[in-house]
Design an enzyme around this catalytic site. Structure first.
Site, short mmCIF file in Angstrom:
data_model
loop_
_atom_site.label_atom_id
_atom_site.label_comp_id
_atom_site.label_asym_id
_atom_site.label_seq_id
_atom_site.Cartn_x
_atom_site.Cartn_y
_atom_site.Cartn_z
CD GLU A 54 -38.16 -3.46 -33.71
OE1 GLU A 54 -38.58 -4.26 -34.59
OE2 GLU A 54 -37.06 -4.16 -32.87
CB CYS A 94 -33.98 -9.68 -34.28
SG CYS A 94 -32.05 -9.61 -34.33
CG HIS A 154 -34.79 -4.87 -35.30
ND1 HIS A 154 -34.91 -5.30 -34.09
CD2 HIS A 154 -33.48 -5.42 -35.59
CE1 HIS A 154 -33.88 -6.05 -33.63
NE2 HIS A 154 -32.84 -6.21 -34.54
#
Lengths: 212, 254
Positions: free
Chosen positions: A192, A82, A190
């Protein structure tokens, strides 16, 4: 065994990144740190972040982490996420100034309220979008082309050198969302927060030797 | 190809337990937020919303532990709302593992909170929740605060625009008229808000059938669709919703 350091400069949900990496690591030690020495001694470095570009750069500098991050980006497997991708570029329209100047190119803003196929495109670009793997990279291993990853951002990167582009997405125009050069891989989305495909990418990073 | 419409189950959490009976046969403990969140993740939820309805302020920290435990095991975005009053509340929730924090009543009493929060943490993680009810002779929607109990006299669409200007990254729009009715989203309210604003709108309140989800996107122009009871009681499966949206030509993550 290996040490993975997630760089903490006080911006955003850094712990989620560390938790996701820890969940796919078998033997590695995953830590969140703002210590330049820890970053220097790491085997792998993850550079995440959220928030405004000016704030991120200021917080990075106030902790004396700029040189440690640039050094890591030159020497060891390095994953930007990001803002951690955007900061690698030359110049940001958001802060109106230079960033870390690892990659040539600019960070620009999406246009508010653009309409595509009858649907208004809202900014932030928030949600799950397809990622086209334009060039194979070890971090794509086992991830189907055009898989959906989770994005949340209002700015995007425009690389000058197309050879560093490994993934693109559309909103509504194509934009660069995965970039890499030697030991660096950096993504706008992202991993994650992208469930199985995201964890697969992180698992690939944990095993990556830093060669393309 | 393109950005997918998000399907978002909402979990009400009271003192660390999911309330409203969750009807998942394969869960050992339907009241456990971690197990419920995992189940929703496996079913294909694109995001999860936790609403902390704990009344006593003494017990408010329990939600932090819940979010921390969920974030260790469920790798999709988490939005948390309920009782958020200060920048410090937001910081603690984000640190615990929330990706977005939703502000409702506090934004009405103190719009500067939204401005301060978005400049500190970025607008991408600041959601403003608007509870609206149609009322008055002008036929417009009015904002209600305190869990929908208190009329504010504020026009909901204007309020949405104000919140966008001060830095909200998303609006969670609940129709109090439709909430719990299962007759569908308030499509007029949702589409009006969505057309006036340039930030994503999540429609909430009233969903009872798969067709309601389709209408929420096609007519309501929502960017995301939130539902609680139809998912909790297993009346509709997330996969079923997504297949139907897909068949209607709507982008979804399958």
């Amino acid at each position: 065994m290996g040490l993975i350091v997630v760089v903490d400069y006080g911006m955003g949900n850094i712990r989620s990144v560390a938790k996701a990496i820890a969940s796919v690591s078998k033997k590695e030690n995953v830590i969140v740190s703002d210590d330049p020495l820890k970053i220097a001694s790491a085997d792998r470095v993850v550079f995440p972040g959220q928030g405004g570009m000016s704030d991120c750069l200021r917080e990075l500098d106030s902790r004396g982490l700029r040189d440690a991050v640039i050094q890591a980006a030159q020497t060891k497997p390095f994953l930007g996420v990001c803002i951690g991708l955007q900061m690698l570029f030359d110049f940001s329209e958001e802060s109106g100034g230079p960033c870390l100047e690892v990659f040539r190119g600019r960070v620009a803003r999406f246009i508010d309220g653009a309409v595509s196929e009858g649907r208004k495109l809202k900014v932030p670009h928030m949600g799950w979008n397809n990622v086209q793997q334009v060039v194979y990279h070890p971090l794509w291993r086992g991830i189907p082309d055009n898989s959906r990853f989770y994005f949340v951002h209002s700015y995007f990167v425009k690389a000058e050198d197309e050879t560093i582009v490994f993934g693109i997405s559309k909103f509504p125009d194509k934009f660069h969302c995965a970039l890499g050069k030697k030991n660096i891989f950096a993504v706008q989305f992202h991993p994650e927060k992208s469930q199985s495909v995201g964890l697969k990418l992180l698992s690939n990073f944990v095993q990556w030797d830093g060669e393309v | 190809m393109g950005l997918a419409t998000r399907i978002i189950p909402c979990l009400d959490v009271n003192q660390g337990r999911v309330v409203k009976g969750v009807n998942f046969v394969n869960l050992r403990d339907a009241g456990d937020p971690v197990e419920t969140a995992k189940e929703y993740g496996d079913q294909g939820a694109d995001e999860l919303c936790f609403l902390d309805i704990t009344a006593s302020s003494d017990d408010r920290d329990i939600i932090l532990d819940v979010i921390e435990r969920v974030a260790e095991q469920v790798f999709i975005p988490l939005t948390v709302g309920g009782g958020v009053r200060k920048v410090e509340d937001i910081r603690r929730l984000l640190n615990a593992g929330a990706d977005k924090v939703s502000i409702n009543t506090a934004a009405i009493g103190n719009p500067d909170l939204v401005a301060a929060a978005s400049s500190r943490f970025g607008s991408q993680c600041i959601v403003v929740a608007i509870d609206a009810r149609k009322g008055g002779t002008d036929g417009l929607w009015q904002v209600f605060s305190h869990g929908g109990r208190k009329a504010t006299g504020i026009d909901a669409i204007n309020w949405g625009q104000t919140m966008q200007e001060v830095g909200a990254g998303e609006i969670l729009l609940t129709s109090m008229d439709r909430d719990g009715t299962k007759i569908g989203f308030d499509l007029a309210l949702t589409s009006k808000m969505s057309q006036k604003l340039n930030i994503p709108i999540i429609a909430s309140g009233g969903v009872g059938s798969v067709q309601d989800f389709i209408d929420g996107v096609k007519i309501g122009k929502a960017d995301g669709l939130l539902a609680a009871s139809v998912f909790h009681y297993g009346e509709i499966k997330i996969a079923e919703v997504k297949r139907s949206l897909f068949a209607s030509g709507i982008e979804v993550r399958l």
